[in-house]
Design an enzyme around this catalytic site. Sequence first.
Site, short mmCIF file in Angstrom:
data_model
loop_
_atom_site.label_atom_id
_atom_site.label_comp_id
_atom_site.label_asym_id
_atom_site.label_seq_id
_atom_site.Cartn_x
_atom_site.Cartn_y
_atom_site.Cartn_z
N GLU A 163 -6.99 -17.64 11.14
CA GLU A 163 -7.39 -18.95 11.63
C GLU A 163 -8.54 -18.84 12.62
O GLU A 163 -9.47 -19.67 12.63
CB GLU A 163 -6.21 -19.64 12.32
N ARG A 223 -1.96 4.48 -3.41
CA ARG A 223 -1.84 5.24 -2.16
C ARG A 223 -2.68 4.63 -1.05
O ARG A 223 -2.28 4.57 0.11
CB ARG A 223 -2.28 6.68 -2.40
N THR A 275 9.21 18.50 -5.41
CA THR A 275 7.87 18.14 -5.85
C THR A 275 6.82 19.00 -5.16
O THR A 275 5.85 19.45 -5.79
CB THR A 275 7.60 16.64 -5.58
N ASP A 317 4.52 21.34 -7.53
CA ASP A 317 3.15 20.89 -7.78
C ASP A 317 2.15 21.23 -6.68
O ASP A 317 0.95 21.12 -6.90
CB ASP A 317 3.14 19.36 -7.97
#
Length: 371
Positions: A54, A186, A198, A202
């Site tokens: 605003e 992301r 994970t 990886d």
Amino acid sequence: MQQHDERYMRRALELAALATGRTSPNPLVGAVVVKNGEVVGEGYHQKAGTPHAEVHALNQAGNKALGATLYVTLEPCHHQGLTPPCTRTVIAAGIKRCVVAMEDPNPLVNGRGIDTLRQAGIETETGLLQAEAEKQNEVFLKYICTGLPFVTLKTAMTLDGKIATHTGDSRWITSDLARLKVHQMRDQADAILVGIGTVMADDPRLNTRLADRQGRDPVRLIIDGALDLPLESQIAASSTQQKTLVFTADSADPEKVRRLQDIGIEVIAVDGSRDDLNLEQVLQTAAHRKLSHVLVEGGGGINASLLKYGLIDKIYWFIAPKIIGGSNAPTPVEGRGLETMAEAIGIEDLEISCIGPDLLVSGYVKKSAYR
């Protein structure tokens, strides 16, 4: 009048969307000032601690705001926070009419802003494009109403439901375009959550990589009950560049805790065993850090636990047109699984799109308390 009102409110929603992923823990808000059928001011909230929508719109309108109509996607605030009350600014500008898409459920606002405008003689209406405004602010609504972050689960699998081969190879299941979409996700999330499995499989960096612009790296939340995070991993090596919180059990080895702390990683103990940490406490901690949107990119174990305890709000499920087979190849949701089809977790409000050669199925987990 209704048709014109909708047009201006849709413009306000478009403006609000420009700051997606940048206002946390505040909501997305857009505002448009219209006088005699002409847009004389526009604005949107850009970042927590900066002027609200605003204020930007009224500043642009200047003296033309006198007697004008203000369209705003969320109820103007009526309390002193990091910025002054917006109701005071609206009243001082001489706005004659205010059209609000949705009321603000924040206990500090919760109708008080609208009441204040009406008491000041400003004709104030609510509910125009309310459903659209609520969906746009689904992250804020979950956070402010429950004290927990909005949790999005992203996974990618082959047509036969595998997230890697039986040897653990998972690069790459999906196309370049699909992976770009993940980096855009992301960029809009406050935090990214994975399990230690994970990390070990990886060795991810879990940052944001966008070729066309500078992305924002989310805070990394690592579930690691035994503190097995390798000091030579990409996560550890980049710990001074990207904030990382590792969640572990109370029984964690103090020497391992010290090693991680020495390289800039914050270690936080939560309830539960090494193999079954209390993930709701993890999310509560994230919320206390004002991380209102958590993106989950974990493996089948973490995904199963979060779904089991009703901690997932939305899914993004990529499906690649590939088949790899293997009875021992990992799947997106593992664990023990449910006993009967009647217990199956339903997904609603489905959207299906193509991202290059891949399919993307998105939707909301049924029976979320705040929806």
